[in-house]
Structure formats: C-alpha cells, structure tokens
Design a protein around this motif. Sequence first.
Motif, mmCIF file in Angstrom:
data_model
loop_
_atom_site.group_PDB
_atom_site.id
_atom_site.type_symbol
_atom_site.label_atom_id
_atom_site.label_comp_id
_atom_site.label_asym_id
_atom_site.label_seq_id
_atom_site.Cartn_x
_atom_site.Cartn_y
_atom_site.Cartn_z
ATOM 1 N N ILE A 1 0.831 -1.197 0.000
ATOM 2 C CA ILE A 1 0.000 0.000 0.000
ATOM 3 C C ILE A 1 0.868 1.250 0.000
ATOM 4 O O ILE A 1 0.621 2.205 -0.748
ATOM 5 N N ALA A 2 1.894 1.256 0.843
ATOM 6 C CA ALA A 2 2.810 2.397 0.878
ATOM 7 C C ALA A 2 3.527 2.560 -0.456
ATOM 8 O O ALA A 2 3.787 3.680 -0.909
ATOM 9 N N PHE A 3 3.839 1.452 -1.109
ATOM 10 C CA PHE A 3 4.516 1.499 -2.402
ATOM 11 C C PHE A 3 3.643 2.182 -3.441
ATOM 12 O O PHE A 3 4.125 2.978 -4.257
ATOM 13 N N LEU A 4 2.343 1.901 -3.405
ATOM 14 C CA LEU A 4 1.418 2.489 -4.375
ATOM 15 C C LEU A 4 1.250 3.991 -4.179
ATOM 16 O O LEU A 4 0.833 4.699 -5.099
ATOM 17 N N ALA A 5 1.552 4.480 -2.992
ATOM 18 C CA ALA A 5 1.388 5.908 -2.702
ATOM 19 C C ALA A 5 2.468 6.755 -3.364
ATOM 20 O O ALA A 5 2.372 7.988 -3.380
ATOM 21 N N ASN A 6 3.473 6.113 -3.917
ATOM 22 C CA ASN A 6 4.558 6.831 -4.593
ATOM 23 C C ASN A 6 4.042 7.391 -5.925
ATOM 24 O O ASN A 6 3.573 6.628 -6.773
ATOM 25 N N VAL B 1 4.966 5.640 -9.210
ATOM 26 C CA VAL B 1 4.277 4.408 -9.587
ATOM 27 C C VAL B 1 3.190 4.717 -10.609
ATOM 28 O O VAL B 1 3.046 4.028 -11.627
ATOM 29 N N TYR B 2 2.434 5.763 -10.348
ATOM 30 C CA TYR B 2 1.359 6.159 -11.275
ATOM 31 C C TYR B 2 1.943 6.592 -12.621
ATOM 32 O O TYR B 2 1.439 6.215 -13.685
ATOM 33 N N ILE B 3 3.023 7.361 -12.572
ATOM 34 C CA ILE B 3 3.651 7.852 -13.801
ATOM 35 C C ILE B 3 4.160 6.691 -14.661
ATOM 36 O O ILE B 3 3.909 6.642 -15.874
ATOM 37 N N PHE B 4 4.850 5.731 -14.034
ATOM 38 C CA PHE B 4 5.395 4.616 -14.812
ATOM 39 C C PHE B 4 4.307 3.631 -15.236
ATOM 40 O O PHE B 4 4.484 2.918 -16.230
ATOM 41 N N LEU B 5 3.198 3.590 -14.534
ATOM 42 C CA LEU B 5 2.062 2.800 -15.007
ATOM 43 C C LEU B 5 1.548 3.391 -16.308
ATOM 44 O O LEU B 5 1.262 2.654 -17.272
ATOM 45 N N ARG B 6 1.443 4.708 -16.366
ATOM 46 C CA ARG B 6 1.019 5.379 -17.588
ATOM 47 C C ARG B 6 1.994 5.105 -18.737
ATOM 48 O O ARG B 6 1.595 4.833 -19.873
ATOM 49 N N ILE B 7 3.281 5.178 -18.436
ATOM 50 C CA ILE B 7 4.296 4.947 -19.462
ATOM 51 C C ILE B 7 4.217 3.514 -19.996
ATOM 52 O O ILE B 7 4.262 3.282 -21.211
ATOM 53 N N ALA B 8 4.076 2.551 -19.084
ATOM 54 C CA ALA B 8 4.004 1.142 -19.504
ATOM 55 C C ALA B 8 2.776 0.881 -20.360
ATOM 56 O O ALA B 8 2.849 0.171 -21.373
ATOM 57 N N LEU B 9 1.645 1.457 -19.982
ATOM 58 C CA LEU B 9 0.417 1.261 -20.764
ATOM 59 C C LEU B 9 0.534 1.913 -22.137
ATOM 60 O O LEU B 9 0.023 1.380 -23.133
ATOM 61 N N ALA B 10 1.213 3.067 -22.197
ATOM 62 C CA ALA B 10 1.407 3.727 -23.487
ATOM 63 C C ALA B 10 2.281 2.883 -24.401
ATOM 64 O O ALA B 10 2.004 2.760 -25.602
ATOM 65 N N LEU B 11 3.337 2.286 -23.847
ATOM 66 C CA LEU B 11 4.210 1.425 -24.647
ATOM 67 C C LEU B 11 3.452 0.204 -25.165
ATOM 68 O O LEU B 11 3.599 -0.201 -26.318
ATOM 69 N N GLU B 12 2.627 -0.390 -24.311
ATOM 70 C CA GLU B 12 1.852 -1.562 -24.726
ATOM 71 C C GLU B 12 0.866 -1.202 -25.824
ATOM 72 O O GLU B 12 0.661 -1.978 -26.775
ATOM 73 N N ALA B 13 0.275 -0.014 -25.727
ATOM 74 C CA ALA B 13 -0.729 0.398 -26.704
ATOM 75 C C ALA B 13 -0.142 0.594 -28.099
ATOM 76 O O ALA B 13 -0.856 0.456 -29.097
ATOM 77 N N THR B 14 1.137 0.894 -28.185
ATOM 78 C CA THR B 14 1.752 1.079 -29.503
ATOM 79 C C THR B 14 1.811 -0.213 -30.299
ATOM 80 O O THR B 14 1.904 -0.183 -31.528
ATOM 81 N N GLY B 15 1.773 -1.354 -29.614
ATOM 82 C CA GLY B 15 1.853 -2.640 -30.308
ATOM 83 C C GLY B 15 3.233 -2.949 -30.830
ATOM 84 O O GLY B 15 3.401 -3.849 -31.662
ATOM 85 N N VAL B 16 4.256 -2.246 -30.325
ATOM 86 C CA VAL B 16 5.603 -2.420 -30.854
ATOM 87 C C VAL B 16 6.128 -3.834 -30.642
ATOM 88 O O VAL B 16 6.981 -4.305 -31.393
ATOM 89 N N CYS B 17 5.596 -4.538 -29.634
ATOM 90 C CA CYS B 17 6.026 -5.922 -29.379
ATOM 91 C C CYS B 17 4.966 -6.947 -29.755
ATOM 92 O O CYS B 17 5.027 -8.098 -29.312
ATOM 93 N N SER B 18 3.992 -6.546 -30.565
ATOM 94 C CA SER B 18 2.945 -7.491 -30.981
ATOM 95 C C SER B 18 3.498 -8.663 -31.774
ATOM 96 O O SER B 18 2.877 -9.728 -31.853
ATOM 97 N N GLY B 19 4.679 -8.484 -32.350
ATOM 98 C CA GLY B 19 5.281 -9.572 -33.103
ATOM 99 C C GLY B 19 5.560 -10.798 -32.266
ATOM 100 O O GLY B 19 5.718 -11.897 -32.803
ATOM 101 N N ALA B 20 5.616 -10.616 -30.933
ATOM 102 C CA ALA B 20 5.850 -11.763 -30.052
ATOM 103 C C ALA B 20 4.739 -12.798 -30.189
ATOM 104 O O ALA B 20 4.994 -14.008 -30.091
ATOM 105 N N TRP B 21 3.500 -12.333 -30.418
ATOM 106 C CA TRP B 21 2.387 -13.275 -30.567
ATOM 107 C C TRP B 21 2.537 -14.076 -31.859
ATOM 108 O O TRP B 21 2.203 -15.264 -31.905
ATOM 109 N N VAL B 22 3.027 -13.427 -32.908
ATOM 110 C CA VAL B 22 3.257 -14.125 -34.175
ATOM 111 C C VAL B 22 4.344 -15.187 -33.998
ATOM 112 O O VAL B 22 4.191 -16.332 -34.438
ATOM 113 N N LEU B 23 5.438 -14.804 -33.342
ATOM 114 C CA LEU B 23 6.519 -15.758 -33.096
ATOM 115 C C LEU B 23 6.037 -16.933 -32.258
ATOM 116 O O LEU B 23 6.396 -18.087 -32.522
ATOM 117 N N ALA B 24 5.232 -16.634 -31.234
ATOM 118 C CA ALA B 24 4.731 -17.703 -30.364
ATOM 119 C C ALA B 24 3.866 -18.684 -31.140
ATOM 120 O O ALA B 24 3.952 -19.903 -30.944
#
Length: 501
Positions: free
Chosen positions: A388-393, A396-419
């Motif tokens: 809980i204390a960790f989430l108050a940082n 954490v919110y900023i990097f959650l936004r960054i991670a979701l933005a990276l995922e939304a680009t689909g830049v690593c979608s090729g992993a599903w094709v390889l799999a």
Amino acid sequence: MAEEMSACTRFKNFYSVCLLTFSVIIIFGLIFNSQTKLSSEVSPWLAFFVVLGAIGWLSMVEGGQGALVGLAPINFDLYKETHPVTFKSTKVCYKGDNLDRYLMGRQFMVVLIVFCTNMAGAPLPGATLWGFPQVILDIFLTTGVAMILMTTMIGQLNSQVTAAHCMLDYINNYFAVFTFYVAMAVEFSGLLHASYVVQIIVAKLSGQTIESSEPPRSMAGNVFFWSRCLMSLAILAFSLAITLEALFQGQTTMWKGVPNPVAVVVFFVSMSIVGLLEGMQIAFFAVTKLRASERGNSYFAKKTCELLFRGEGYNLPGFMIGRQICVTLNFFVVARVTSLNIVPGQGNNIFGVPDWVQSFFNTGLLGAIITTILGSISWQLVASAFPIAFLANPLVYIFLRIALALEATGVCSGAWVLASIHKKIVGFRRDEVYIGTAEERARQNKEDHPENMRLEHGLRKLPGFIDCPEALEVLMARDPRVADFMRRMSSTIEMVDADTW
C-alpha cells in the motif's frame, strides 16, 4: 468494432514483425562488420553464436519460469509418464523451498544473459552500417532499440506466451532440466545471499514472519548460510567499488560525451527504474486481492488502482507487457554504463589488479550482481512487505502510464506471431489435453495441491512474499470450480491473451 480491432491487431502484428526483422538484420550486420565489442576484440563468429545462444537460453529461462511455477499445484501422477523429462525437474523443484531458490537463481541468469547479449551485439561508439542515414542509426543503434526489440520479443515475450498454456511440453526437454539446475547452482553459490539479508531486515521492519517449507536449519546449516550471506555482501561491496571507480574514471562503455558524474547518476537512476518496475508488479498483484476501500487512502494510490483496474481489467496485463519493455531497456542501459572498457596490459587496470583479473572485470559479471541484488530482488521484497505504501509513490502512477502507453503502440505485438509459429513448428499442445481441467482432475481423485499455489502474479517469488489467504486455499481445495476460476484469472493476469492485443 470487432472487425476494427481485428484489423488493428493485424496491423500491429505486421509492423512489429517488420521492426523485429530489421532489428535482427542490422544487429548481425554490426557483428559481421566487427562493430560490436566482442566481434571487434575476439571474433565476429563468436559474437554471432553468443547472441544466438544467449537469446535462446533467455527464452528457456523465461518460459521455464512460468512452467515450473504454473505446474506447482498439479499432481505428479498426471504427467510423470507422458512427460518424464518435465518430471525430472518438477520432482526436485517442489521439494522444500527449492522453487524459491530456483527463482532467485534465474533472476540473476536473466540479468547476466542480457549483459552478455549487450557485449556481443551492442554497437561500438560511432558505429556505421551500410550507409544508413544517421537518424536511422541513432534510432535503432545508439538508443539500443534494435537490441531491445530482439531480446524482448524473441527471448522473453515469445516464450512467456508459449509456456503460459503449454507448460508440460515446454520443459519436457533436457535443455530445460539443465537450465533449472544452473539456476539452482547460482543460488547455492551464495552470490545473491545478500538478498536474504535484505529479506530478513524487511521482515523485521514489517513485523512479518518468514515462512519456510523446510525444518529449521541446524547449527552447521546456519554457519553455511550466514557465511554465504557475508560473502555475498562482500562481493556486492567490491562490485560497487570497482564499478563506481570505473565510472568516475570514464573507463566504461558509456556513450561518448556523457560526463563521468552524469554516468554515475544514470547508473543509479536506471537501476532505480528497474527496481520500481519490479516492485510495481508485486504491489499490483498484492492489491488485486483487496477491496477498493482497502487499497489505501493516498491520492496516488487511489489514482493508480483506479487506472489499473479500470473497465474489463486489461490494464493489468497491459502493464506487464509495457513493463517488460521498460525493464529490458533499462537492463541494456545499465549493462552499457557498467561494462568496463579497459584493455589489460596497458597499465590502466582498476586498482592495479593483474591483467587476468581485469579481463574478468570486463565480462560484466560485477554489474549483473549489482543489478540483480540492488535493482531487482531488494525492491521486490520492499514492495511485498509494504504494497500500500509502495502504491502511494507518485512515480508508480507515472510509470504505469508509461508502460500502458508502450503496450498500446503494439511495438512488441510480433511476439504473438513468433509464439504461434513456434508452437506449430514444435507441436506443443495445451496442458488440458494431457491433464484435463481442474474439475476433471478432481473427478479422478487427483486434485491439485492448493498449498503449492501462489497467485500474486502467476509466479511465486522469494520466501516471505504475500501468500494466498488460507481460507481461499481451503475453498479452492473443496470446490474445483473455484480453483479453476482462480487459476484462469491468474493466467490472464500473468500474460494477456493474444485477442486483447
């Protein structure tokens, strides 16, 4: 809408595969033009096989982790005849605390493999290739994008996707058995035992008891354990001293033009980002078990949880994908910052050590030790004890936004094709084909072992991490439908299904 999503998914898969193909071509082009450290100093062919071997081994380390953790609750009798090689690993892995030991060892293996890949395939300063414009070189080579895409898609996400549903087949080979025992040997060596000291301190601060599946250690066992802890702390301190000395003297492969004090700052910032992302996944999966009212009163804790669990809950697995990209990026940054660039025999050895010792320092092993202990495991332990204390940082919110933005680009979608290609080539089949569903196993009186389940994020971590509540374990043991639901939920959280891309 479904057609639009399908078209969007196809487009993401296509451009991601194109980026991956281009990245692989230019990396091997650099190698055979002797423009990487290993290819220039030793041999292009050695660098080529090191990259191939490192990426291949990384895929087994990543996929094997998911398989060994996912199979923990499954009755041995269901697969020891159909998958005898898988059984060779699991029968040892699930004794006492061996699963925890394996996971600690494999964490170091991931970091070390990435460091080796960087040494063999990362471009030298000022590298050029085939007359490409400088802007292309800057995007794919200087920033490390090519190495990140190749490592993430081929060595990590591809294997995680495949192993998520084909655990039995994935580790039914002696390469997986070898990888398991190497991870166990790494933990046994004591290199990472400083992490246990951190764990004990964190447990004391949080008032938690460190649980173990083994009886208390004997006097000799305690002596052996604490001697390795002291050795690990000494190695960690020595590694930091060597690395910082090299950074302040400008004797690493850090990008040219970066002042030495700035290089030191980049080193600690990159490790902190890795640690933050490692801790975030632990904290996120810890609070998935809690009601909204129990997730803290902090403004940023509420904002983070609101974003994380919004809608159909796809943001949590989406974060895991984006997080993987961020972590790999920072691993390569740390590898570049901490890899020593000192030629033995020229009188510039760190602290005046012999040439053979300097050659050992140049391997990057010291940076891998620092990153594993201070940039990964320690943060996981803190986030586990104080989610809980960790989430108050706010970060954490900023990097959650960054991670979701990276995922939304689909830049690593090729992993599903390889799999998908990987699965078809080797003939992997889903685990249910061999062992049935949880209900079918229960009807055969071969129920799962709920005491072996760890549902935080589909992967059990170090001793002392938040466990599944006992009442829920009992309920899962009594009602196979509940157990199957929880397992499917955990699997969804662990790795988003291809349809969600």
